[in-house]
Write a protein that holds these residues in place. Structure first.
Motif, PDB file in Angstrom:
ATOM      1  N   GLN A   1       0.839  -1.193   0.000  1.00 36.61           N
ATOM      2  CA  GLN A   1       0.000   0.000   0.000  1.00 36.61           C
ATOM      3  C   GLN A   1       0.873   1.243   0.000  1.00 36.61           C
ATOM      4  OE1 GLN A   1      -2.343   0.210   3.590  1.00 36.61           O
ATOM      5  NE2 GLN A   1      -0.559   0.121   4.935  1.00 36.61           N
ATOM      6  N   LEU A   2       0.248   2.354  -0.359  1.00 34.61           N
ATOM      7  CA  LEU A   2       0.918   3.644  -0.347  1.00 34.61           C
ATOM      8  C   LEU A   2       0.229   4.509   0.698  1.00 34.61           C
ATOM      9  CD1 LEU A   2       1.130   4.263  -4.204  1.00 34.61           C
ATOM     10  CD2 LEU A   2       2.973   3.476  -2.719  1.00 34.61           C
ATOM     11  N   VAL A   3       1.005   5.227   1.474  1.00 36.19           N
ATOM     12  CA  VAL A   3       0.446   6.072   2.520  1.00 36.19           C
ATOM     13  C   VAL A   3       0.961   7.491   2.331  1.00 36.19           C
ATOM     14  CG1 VAL A   3       0.216   6.493   4.978  1.00 36.19           C
ATOM     15  CG2 VAL A   3       0.317   4.139   4.124  1.00 36.19           C
ATOM     16  N   GLU A   4       0.018   8.426   2.131  1.00 34.37           N
ATOM     17  CA  GLU A   4       0.371   9.840   1.987  1.00 34.37           C
ATOM     18  C   GLU A   4       0.231  10.550   3.330  1.00 34.37           C
ATOM     19  OE1 GLU A   4      -2.265   8.907  -1.767  1.00 34.37           O
ATOM     20  OE2 GLU A   4      -2.347   8.526   0.397  1.00 34.37           O
ATOM     21  N   SER A   5       0.982  11.637   3.470  1.00 34.57           N
ATOM     22  CA  SER A   5       0.862  12.492   4.636  1.00 34.57           C
ATOM     23  C   SER A   5       1.332  13.890   4.250  1.00 34.57           C
ATOM     24  CB  SER A   5       1.691  11.947   5.810  1.00 34.57           C
ATOM     25  OG  SER A   5       3.066  11.905   5.469  1.00 34.57           O
ATOM     26  N   GLY A   6       1.017  14.840   5.123  1.00 36.21           N
ATOM     27  CA  GLY A   6       1.508  16.197   4.920  1.00 36.21           C
ATOM     28  C   GLY A   6       0.483  17.201   4.440  1.00 36.21           C
ATOM     29  N   GLY A   7      -0.728  16.748   4.142  1.00 35.96           N
ATOM     30  CA  GLY A   7      -1.751  17.698   3.720  1.00 35.96           C
ATOM     31  C   GLY A   7      -2.219  18.569   4.867  1.00 35.96           C
ATOM     32  N   GLY A   8      -2.989  19.581   4.547  1.00 40.13           N
ATOM     33  CA  GLY A   8      -3.511  20.458   5.579  1.00 40.13           C
ATOM     34  C   GLY A   8      -4.058  21.730   5.000  1.00 40.13           C
ATOM     35  N   LEU A   9      -4.323  22.692   5.867  1.00 41.49           N
ATOM     36  CA  LEU A   9      -4.855  23.996   5.497  1.00 41.49           C
ATOM     37  C   LEU A   9      -3.731  25.018   5.515  1.00 41.49           C
ATOM     38  CD1 LEU A   9      -7.213  25.984   4.975  1.00 41.49           C
ATOM     39  CD2 LEU A   9      -7.498  26.113   7.465  1.00 41.49           C
ATOM     40  N   VAL A  10      -3.617  25.784   4.439  1.00 41.91           N
ATOM     41  CA  VAL A  10      -2.565  26.792   4.343  1.00 41.91           C
ATOM     42  C   VAL A  10      -3.115  28.001   3.597  1.00 41.91           C
ATOM     43  CG1 VAL A  10      -1.642  25.830   2.177  1.00 41.91           C
ATOM     44  CG2 VAL A  10      -0.143  27.157   3.697  1.00 41.91           C
ATOM     45  N   GLN A  11      -2.594  29.164   3.911  1.00 37.75           N
ATOM     46  CA  GLN A  11      -3.008  30.370   3.208  1.00 37.75           C
ATOM     47  C   GLN A  11      -2.319  30.457   1.845  1.00 37.75           C
ATOM     48  OE1 GLN A  11      -2.216  33.669   5.870  1.00 37.75           O
ATOM     49  NE2 GLN A  11      -4.291  33.559   6.706  1.00 37.75           N
ATOM     50  N   ALA A  12      -2.946  31.183   0.948  1.00 37.33           N
ATOM     51  CA  ALA A  12      -2.343  31.394  -0.365  1.00 37.33           C
ATOM     52  C   ALA A  12      -0.944  31.989  -0.203  1.00 37.33           C
ATOM     53  CB  ALA A  12      -3.223  32.318  -1.203  1.00 37.33           C
ATOM     54  N   GLY A  13      -0.016  31.454  -0.993  1.00 37.32           N
ATOM     55  CA  GLY A  13       1.373  31.874  -0.894  1.00 37.32           C
ATOM     56  C   GLY A  13       2.198  31.017   0.047  1.00 37.32           C
ATOM     57  N   GLY A  14       1.538  30.156   0.800  1.00 36.28           N
ATOM     58  CA  GLY A  14       2.228  29.305   1.752  1.00 36.28           C
ATOM     59  C   GLY A  14       2.788  28.043   1.120  1.00 36.28           C
ATOM     60  N   SER A  15       3.344  27.189   1.981  1.00 35.69           N
ATOM     61  CA  SER A  15       4.012  25.975   1.510  1.00 35.69           C
ATOM     62  C   SER A  15       3.551  24.755   2.303  1.00 35.69           C
ATOM     63  CB  SER A  15       5.532  26.108   1.663  1.00 35.69           C
ATOM     64  OG  SER A  15       6.040  27.156   0.878  1.00 35.69           O
ATOM     65  N   LEU A  16       3.623  23.615   1.645  1.00 33.04           N
ATOM     66  CA  LEU A  16       3.386  22.313   2.274  1.00 33.04           C
ATOM     67  C   LEU A  16       4.334  21.306   1.632  1.00 33.04           C
ATOM     68  CD1 LEU A  16      -0.528  21.972   2.412  1.00 33.04           C
ATOM     69  CD2 LEU A  16       1.010  22.200   4.370  1.00 33.04           C
ATOM     70  N   ARG A  17       4.622  20.247   2.375  1.00 35.25           N
ATOM     71  CA  ARG A  17       5.434  19.156   1.828  1.00 35.25           C
ATOM     72  C   ARG A  17       4.675  17.853   2.023  1.00 35.25           C
ATOM     73  NH1 ARG A  17      10.799  17.670   0.605  1.00 35.25           N
ATOM     74  NH2 ARG A  17      11.489  15.669   1.462  1.00 35.25           N
ATOM     75  N   LEU A  18       4.319  17.229   0.938  1.00 34.96           N
ATOM     76  CA  LEU A  18       3.625  15.949   0.982  1.00 34.96           C
ATOM     77  C   LEU A  18       4.628  14.803   0.914  1.00 34.96           C
ATOM     78  CD1 LEU A  18       0.641  16.578  -1.495  1.00 34.96           C
ATOM     79  CD2 LEU A  18       0.837  17.159   0.939  1.00 34.96           C
ATOM     80  N   SER A  19       4.295  13.725   1.606  1.00 35.36           N
ATOM     81  CA  SER A  19       5.135  12.527   1.589  1.00 35.36           C
ATOM     82  C   SER A  19       4.292  11.317   1.200  1.00 35.36           C
ATOM     83  CB  SER A  19       5.759  12.279   2.962  1.00 35.36           C
ATOM     84  OG  SER A  19       6.590  13.349   3.350  1.00 35.36           O
ATOM     85  N   CYS A  20       4.930  10.370   0.566  1.00 37.89           N
ATOM     86  CA  CYS A  20       4.285   9.104   0.197  1.00 37.89           C
ATOM     87  C   CYS A  20       5.285   7.992   0.456  1.00 37.89           C
ATOM     88  CB  CYS A  20       3.881   9.123  -1.272  1.00 37.89           C
ATOM     89  SG  CYS A  20       3.335   7.510  -1.919  1.00 37.89           S
TER      90      CYS A  20
END
Length: 118
Positions: A1-20
């Motif tokens: 299986q594949l498991v993602e993480s790192g999503g969330g709520l962010v304001q425009a112009g912000g950053s996130l890092r997703l992992s799988c």
């Protein structure tokens, strides 16, 4: 299986890092990719990366999102910078694998939600 993480709520112009991360039963992973599906829209390819590190991006994310893979080739990341409200979607991880042609398989994660507020 594949498991993602790192999503969330962010304001425009912000950053996130997703992992799988791929489980140990997925062998000989070749290509991996991030897809997303916004409400009322079809799932679309965001970025992909081959086992040799060749990358491909949707035009809408070029210059803002960067895809990469871990050293063990069983993990994948998506660095998301300068996020826009139109990036709001559920992001899915996909892998294509198989040590032989007969063993070829395509796996999907369950998705992680990214919400960008204006």
């Amino acid at each position: 299986q594949l498991v993602e993480s790192g999503g969330g709520l962010v304001q425009a112009g912000g950053s996130l890092r997703l992992s799988c991360v791929a489980s140990a039963d997925i062998l000989c992973i070749s290509d991996m990719g991030w897809y997303r599906q916004a409400p009322g829209k079809e799932r679309e390819l965001v970025a992909s990366i081959t086992s040799r590190g060749r990358t491909n991006y949707a035009d809408s994310v070029k210059g803002r999102l960067t895809i990469s893979r871990g050293d063990d080739r069983n993990a994948m990341y998506l660095q998301m910078n300068n996020l826009k409200p139109e990036d709001t979607a559920v992001y899915y991880c996909n892998s294509k694998s198989g040590c032989t042609v007969e063993a070829y398989r395509s796996d999907w994660g369950k998705g992680t939600l990214v919400t960008v507020s204006s």
